[in-house]
Design a protein around this motif. Structure first.
Motif, short mmCIF file in Angstrom:
data_model
loop_
_atom_site.label_atom_id
_atom_site.label_comp_id
_atom_site.label_asym_id
_atom_site.label_seq_id
_atom_site.Cartn_x
_atom_site.Cartn_y
_atom_site.Cartn_z
N LYS A 117 -5.95 11.19 6.59
CA LYS A 117 -5.33 9.87 6.72
C LYS A 117 -5.58 9.01 5.49
O LYS A 117 -4.68 8.33 5.00
N ASN A 147 -3.41 10.34 2.74
CA ASN A 147 -2.02 9.92 2.96
C ASN A 147 -1.83 8.45 2.61
O ASN A 147 -0.84 8.07 1.99
N ALA A 148 -2.78 7.61 3.02
CA ALA A 148 -2.70 6.18 2.72
C ALA A 148 -2.78 5.95 1.21
O ALA A 148 -2.03 5.13 0.65
N GLN A 165 -1.91 8.09 -1.13
CA GLN A 165 -0.65 8.56 -1.72
C GLN A 165 0.47 7.54 -1.48
O GLN A 165 1.25 7.24 -2.39
N SER A 166 0.52 7.00 -0.27
CA SER A 166 1.53 5.99 0.04
C SER A 166 1.35 4.75 -0.84
O SER A 166 2.32 4.19 -1.36
N THR A 167 0.12 4.32 -1.01
CA THR A 167 -0.17 3.16 -1.86
C THR A 167 0.22 3.44 -3.31
O THR A 167 0.84 2.59 -3.97
N GLU A 192 2.51 5.54 -4.36
CA GLU A 192 3.97 5.54 -4.45
C GLU A 192 4.53 4.11 -4.41
O GLU A 192 5.45 3.78 -5.16
N THR A 193 3.94 3.28 -3.56
CA THR A 193 4.38 1.89 -3.47
C THR A 193 4.14 1.17 -4.80
O THR A 193 5.01 0.44 -5.28
N GLU A 233 6.64 2.29 -7.29
CA GLU A 233 7.95 1.71 -7.02
C GLU A 233 7.97 0.23 -7.39
O GLU A 233 8.98 -0.29 -7.84
#
Length: 126
Positions: free
Chosen positions: A27, A30-31, A33-35, A37-38, A41
Motif C-alpha cells: 500500500k 502504491n501510494a 507511486q501514485s504520488t 505520478e501526480t 503530472e
C-alpha cells in the motif's frame, strides 16, 4: 501448555505479522507511486504557474519603472515651466508695450489721415 504449541502460535502470529507488513508495504509503495505520478503530472502545470507568476512580477516591476520615469519627466517639465514663466511674462509685457506703441502710431496715422481728409473736404488744405 506445551512448548511446541506455543512455538506454533508464535510462528503463526509472526507469519500473520509478516503478511500484514507486506500488505502495508505494498500500500505504501502504491501510494508512493501514485504520488510520484501526480507530481510528474502536476510539474508542467506548476512550471506554467511559476512562469506566469514570474512574468507577472516582471510586468509589475516594468510598470513601476515606467511610472517612476513618467513621474520624473513630469517633475522635470514642471521645473522647466516654472523657470520659463518669468521670461514668458517679461516677453508678454514687452510685446504688450510694443503692441500699445504700434496701436498708438496707428491711431495717430489714422487721425492724421482723417484730419487731412477733413481739410480736403472743407478746402482748408490749400
Amino acid at each position: 501448555m506445551d512448548t511446541s504449541k506455543i512455538a506454533h502460535q508464535v510462528g503463526q502470529a509472526q507469519g500473520q505479522a509478516q503478511e500484514k507488513g507486506s500488505q502495508l508495504m505494498e500500500k505504501v509503495g502504491n501510494a508512493a507511486q501514485s504520488t510520484k505520478e501526480t507530481v510528474q503530472e502536476m510539474t508542467p502545470q506548476a512550471k506554467e504557474n511559476y512562469q506566469a507568476g514570474q512574468a507577472q512580477g516582471q510586468a509589475q516591476e516594468k510598470g513601476s519603472q515606467l511610472m517612476e520615469k513618467a513621474g520624473n519627466t513630469l517633475q522635470s517639465t514642471r521645473e522647466t515651466i516654472q523657470e520659463m514663466v518669468p521670461q514668458a511674462k517679461e516677453n508678454y509685457h514687452a510685446g504688450q508695450a510694443q503692441g500699445q506703441a504700434q496701436t498708438g502710431q496707428q491711431v495717430k496715422a489714422t487721425t492724421l489721415k482723417a484730419a487731412d481728409a477733413a481739410k480736403s473736404a472743407t478746402g482748408m488744405n490749400k
